[in-house]
Design a protein around this motif. Structure first.
Motif, PDB file in Angstrom:
ATOM      1  N   SER A  14     -20.602  33.196  47.055  1.00  0.00           N
ATOM      2  CA  SER A  14     -20.038  34.407  47.653  1.00  0.00           C
ATOM      3  C   SER A  14     -20.385  34.381  49.139  1.00  0.00           C
ATOM      4  CB  SER A  14     -20.630  35.655  47.001  1.00  0.00           C
ATOM      5  OG  SER A  14     -20.202  35.732  45.655  1.00  0.00           O
ATOM      6  N   THR A  28     -15.847  36.371  46.933  1.00  0.00           N
ATOM      7  CA  THR A  28     -16.750  36.655  45.808  1.00  0.00           C
ATOM      8  C   THR A  28     -16.575  35.585  44.739  1.00  0.00           C
ATOM      9  OG1 THR A  28     -16.467  39.004  46.292  1.00  0.00           O
ATOM     10  CG2 THR A  28     -17.465  38.454  44.171  1.00  0.00           C
ATOM     11  N   ASP A  29     -17.646  34.878  44.446  1.00  0.00           N
ATOM     12  CA  ASP A  29     -17.640  33.815  43.434  1.00  0.00           C
ATOM     13  C   ASP A  29     -16.480  32.844  43.613  1.00  0.00           C
ATOM     14  OD1 ASP A  29     -19.935  34.771  42.206  1.00  0.00           O
ATOM     15  OD2 ASP A  29     -18.820  36.120  40.883  1.00  0.00           O
ATOM     16  N   TYR A  72     -25.612  34.296  50.810  1.00  0.00           N
ATOM     17  CA  TYR A  72     -24.221  34.441  51.240  1.00  0.00           C
ATOM     18  C   TYR A  72     -23.834  33.290  52.148  1.00  0.00           C
ATOM     19  CZ  TYR A  72     -24.730  39.048  49.273  1.00  0.00           C
ATOM     20  OH  TYR A  72     -24.959  40.063  48.396  1.00  0.00           O
TER      21      TYR A  72
END
Ligand code: GUN
Ligand code: FE
Length: 459
Positions: A14, A28-29, A72
């Motif tokens: 992510s 995200t993912d 992140y």
């Protein structure tokens, strides 16, 4: 310890990137598939067709790498203005104006790079520190010296940093000291040509990770003959050009009195302004200058922290972006006393607000500031520090899109000694990036990849 390379592997992560000015794309993912040469092959989101199959296939073949919770992924930073030899002076010598600073501190320091052992020591520390700070691409001024500049090229290649390196051209005996200048026009030009050949023919540079740059220091340091010759070299070799433009009243006024026109107009006549030109500072551009940069598709390196010390003015970033100029962010080591692009992102936001609101409490509010909206936010700052700078340099980095090189950093928000604190109740989506931009520090920078290869494992 991460795998030493992500080439031919897939990362599940992510994170954030900002290919479009003013917008943050929250990832995200996502699955980022990286090819054999460090290029991004595919970016697949959970809602995309084939996501589950791609994830399963990568996992089954042992080619899946994942970022842990609380980490992140960001594109690596693109620092568009660094004076590599000035690193020993970072955080010092900030007490005098630019024209005094050059003669009193900076030229004597840069002259020391004639000593190649010193050059190797200083440049090794700089490149390692910048990589650990998350700077995956740097546009470097070196010094006038051939050999020391080659050492900087070698070190960038050894450590894997994407870099653009210029031998500084400065030959005007009126403004440059005898102990530190090109001995002649010919020395400035042949030295520039030799560096271009060295970089392009370097056996350790098959992917072109390091590029040569035509680098007149600024008009006040160069004779017209050298500027003319460098313009011709830039035209012939098609390489990047970097210089300083209209930085301070002194620098701007010097060119007006010598040439009767602005820096931008003069450099343009010498053929030094084109798609691959990066002009540092550019604070005092006229409306016509901005138009010239736009037509030529040249770029500005905005150096917000340095400008607070040496320029006496704030670059109008917002209006430059609205006009469609290419703009990148620069630390201007050591004019700016921080090597951190995160800190310079913060400075870019802060000074843009001070330009708008003004600063002198002795003036009434309506007469205190610029009178027009100049503020930018973390989205703009993050964009110019990554995708914007990359686009300005015309390099395929700065965003997670197919065809781009995988130059990336991990922000570990749970790192011991870090300075960012996230709250599950409050922090979501791009709000997390906002906190990263404003509060993350070096301890939060984890793995750094350039071209898919790990170049720093833990900040
Ligand atoms: N103008 C000419 N040389 C320099 C330099 O080294 N730093 C800055 N900030 N401005 C310059
Ligand atoms: Fe500079």
């Amino acid at each position: 310890m991460p795998q030493p390379t992500l080439r031919n592997r897939t990362l599940l992560a992510s994170g954030f990137h900002a290919p479009v000015l003013g917008e943050v794309d929250v990832l995200t993912d996502v699955l980022i598939a990286i090819g054999r040469k460090g290029e991004i092959v595919a970016v697949t989101r959970p809602a995309d067709p084939g996501y589950a199959e791609a994830r399963f296939a990568a996992e089954a073949s042992g080619r899946l790498e994942r970022l842990p919770e609380g980490s992140y992924l960001l594109p690596g930073f693109v620092d568009c203005h660094v004076h590599a030899p000035q690193y020993p002076q970072l955080g010092a010598a900030l007490d005098v104006p630019l024209e005094v600073w050059l003669q009193k501190y900076t030229f004597p320091l840069e002259a020391r790079y004639q000593d190649l052992a010193f050059a190797r020591r200083a440049y090794s520390l700089l490149v390692a520190d910048l990589i650990a700070n998350g700077t995956t691409t740097a546009l470097y001024f070196a010094t006038v010296h051939q050999d020391a500049t080659r050492i900087l090229v070698d070190i960038c290649l050894e450590k894997g940093q994407r870099a653009l390196v210029g031998k500084v051209a400065m030959d005007d005996p009126e403004t440059c000291p005898d102990y530190y200048r090109d001995a002649s026009v010919d020395a400035a030009l042949s030295g520039t040509r030799a560096l271009i050949e060295y970089v392009r023919g370097h056996p350790g540079n098959p992917e072109g990770r390091v590029k040569p740059v035509v680098t007149p220091r600024f008009i006040p340091s160069c004779t017209d003959a050298t500027l003319q010759g460098l313009g011709e070299i830039a035209g012939d070799c098609g390489c990047h050009v970097q210089t300083h433009v209209s930085e301070s009243d002194w620098a701007h006024g010097y060119v007006l009195s010598r040439h009767g026109i602005t820096d931008t107009e003069s450099l343009d006549r010498f053929g030094l302004i084109g798609r691959h030109s990066m002009l540092a500072h550019a604070n005092l551009l006229t409306v016509a200058d901005m138009e010239t940069l736009k037509v030529r598709q040249a770029a500005v390196a905005h150096c917000p922290l340095s400008n607070a010390f040496f320029a006496g003015a704030v670059f109008p970033l917002k209006s430059a972006l609205e006009k469609g100029l290419h703009v990148g962010l620069g630390t201007d080591i050591s004019g700016g006393p921080s090597a951190s692009m995160l800190e310079n992102c913060r400075a870019a936001v802060t000074v843009s607000r001070m330009l708008e609101s003004g600063t002198d409490p002795g003036r009434p509010p309506h007469a205190r500031g610029s009178g027009i909206p100049t503020r930018i936010d973390f989205r703009h700052a993050f964009h110019v520090a990554t995708a914007g700078g990359a686009k300005a340099l015309d390099l395929p980095v700065g965003e997670f899109s197919p065809g781009y090189q995988f130059d990336a950093i991990v922000i570990d928000t749970r790192a011991k000694g870090g300075s960012i604190r996230l709250w599950d109740e409050f922090d979501h989506g791009e709000g997390i990036l906002q906190k990263i931009v404003f509060t993350a520090s070096k301890a939060n920078i984890g793995t750094v990849w350039i071209g898919g290869e790990v170049v720093s494992a833990d900040g």
